[in-house]
Design a protein around this motif. Sequence first.
Motif, PDB file in Angstrom:
ATOM      1  N   ALA A 187      -3.701   4.244   0.035  1.00 61.76           N
ATOM      2  CA  ALA A 187      -4.064   3.746  -1.288  1.00 61.76           C
ATOM      3  C   ALA A 187      -3.408   2.406  -1.585  1.00 61.76           C
ATOM      4  CB  ALA A 187      -3.635   4.764  -2.353  1.00 61.76           C
ATOM      5  N   GLY A 194      -8.094   6.591  -7.026  1.00 61.40           N
ATOM      6  CA  GLY A 194      -9.446   6.440  -6.523  1.00 61.40           C
ATOM      7  C   GLY A 194     -10.491   6.770  -7.570  1.00 61.40           C
ATOM      8  N   TYR A 210       0.841  -1.188   0.000  1.00 55.27           N
ATOM      9  CA  TYR A 210       0.000   0.000   0.000  1.00 55.27           C
ATOM     10  C   TYR A 210       0.878   1.241   0.000  1.00 55.27           C
ATOM     11  CZ  TYR A 210       1.016   0.545   5.010  1.00 55.27           C
ATOM     12  OH  TYR A 210       1.651   0.720   6.217  1.00 55.27           O
ATOM     13  N   VAL A 227     -13.679   4.563  -2.932  1.00 57.44           N
ATOM     14  CA  VAL A 227     -13.059   5.399  -1.908  1.00 57.44           C
ATOM     15  C   VAL A 227     -13.900   5.372  -0.638  1.00 57.44           C
ATOM     16  CG1 VAL A 227     -12.265   7.738  -1.342  1.00 57.44           C
ATOM     17  CG2 VAL A 227     -12.132   6.898  -3.707  1.00 57.44           C
ATOM     18  N   VAL A 272      -7.621  -1.161   3.169  1.00 58.79           N
ATOM     19  CA  VAL A 272      -6.999  -0.894   1.874  1.00 58.79           C
ATOM     20  C   VAL A 272      -6.589  -2.192   1.186  1.00 58.79           C
ATOM     21  CG1 VAL A 272      -4.995   0.157   0.756  1.00 58.79           C
ATOM     22  CG2 VAL A 272      -6.207   1.396   2.544  1.00 58.79           C
ATOM     23  N   LEU A 300      -9.516   2.628  -1.445  1.00 60.40           N
ATOM     24  CA  LEU A 300      -8.668   3.758  -1.110  1.00 60.40           C
ATOM     25  C   LEU A 300      -9.347   4.477   0.053  1.00 60.40           C
ATOM     26  CD1 LEU A 300      -6.978   6.155  -3.603  1.00 60.40           C
ATOM     27  CD2 LEU A 300      -8.129   7.047  -1.594  1.00 60.40           C
TER      28      LEU A 300
END
Length: 512
Positions: free
Chosen positions: A111, A198, A46, A120, A143, A149
Amino acid sequence: MRRYLAVATALGLAVVGLGASTANGASGRIVQTASGTVQGVVKSNYRVFNGIPYAAPPVGTLRWKNPQPAASWQGTRDASKPGADCVQTAVAWRPAPASTNEDCLNLNVWAPKSGKAKPVAVWFHGGGSINGAGRDFEPVDMVTKGDLLVVTVNYRLGALGYLTIPQLDAEGASGNYGLLDQVQALRWVHDNIARFGGDPSRVMIAGQSAGASGVCGLLASPKAAGLFSTAVIESSSCAVNTRASAQERNAGFVTALGCSADVVACLRSKSPAEIINAQQKAGTWGRVIQPGVLPVAPREAFATGAFNRVPVLLGAVQNEGRAAVYEQNDLINQPVTAASYVASITAQYGAKAADVLARYPVDKYESPGAALAAVATDSGNACAAPVNASALTSTVPAYVYEFRDETAPLRPYELVPSSFSLATQHSAELPYLWGSNTMTPLTKQQQKLSSAMIAYWAQFARTGSLDPKGLPPVPRFQQTNQRIVAFDPDGPRITDDMTSNHQCSFWAHTNA
């Protein structure tokens, strides 16, 4: 999916190709935002970008003003560490120092490493509208397992976030600066999140406790129209203050600061430390009815259909009240006694106290504190969730959950032994979903439940429904068929016992 796209289109959101490549930087450590370039941190699976300003610092003449867009910057901004927390005291439940920094309107972006457009989740922290920060959470599992995200947000707190007085009304209606900060953060997400990978057409707003109250306000606010596609309310009744009651109580805050002439200028001259001290003596801090921003209470908006119509997931933990009773009594080595339990119920319910004590007799519980916690749980968030869902369900899909894992770990500050079980207390679900701190790590069985819960939240963000593959599908909540998903220690199950377990019919009459 077609149903979700129809909702997004109705909201005026730009529906992008799901899975299409996003802007340059969507899979790396350097991202160009609308205001400037940021450099985050890339981990094994991530990326995280901390402390990104989404609004101008609300200082000087901008104190007690609606948020303004963030200024642009030159060069590359270091986004490796969180920004300042908003002004607040230190509290036992939050392992962080006090803050007197008003330059705090920043957010953090967590993210996946993939560059494909992800749904998102915008997360608003709790803390009674006076404490907390986005950095209190590390939503790595949301995530990586949820493939979402996640954006965690700071917003103004206490008097700086929610002061409403006639003198500020003369400059424009006052009282919801913290709520408007949340709207501004959503505008930033709409304008920038594709640059991080996103999907701006699939934005789920979510919050817990005071953060969930913010979600209630965003649902009811015309200012937030078109900025999100689903909403999650974790442990909030959606109650708000009336302007009259808030301004009456806030007059004492002005007096405590010694501002009697040229009140607004006087208030803006005070230091954050002086404001913190005064707000602990008088005032009320939270969302308030405000024309154009929060025209009516969320419950009224839900009942009339005058809200931002998106699918809503809402719920509570099984024993919400245990945390507050512990903090106010056991944590200071003054456990509730049988006599103080009766006195507390009598003071709160007056003529109805005898009925409450008959329903919740002290000898039915392991201790007087447990009895008081049961009253607090059932009279508050536990019964508020199905009530709000019943109001919502006539116009949008509404789903209800209850977290029931009584093995959930304690929070780090709960070192003083309790006179009753703290299982499934307020905030107990947070480490399972959003990565809050616990006294001990989640066990393998708790991690399995965590993965299931994340799957539901992630599916809701993607589609507005609760039917993740391999898990029990959750039906829409109906007044005549009140089925919910219960998150038990051994996994999720569908049940209809929430309102009966919490004696909600009794509380509907008692609280009327």
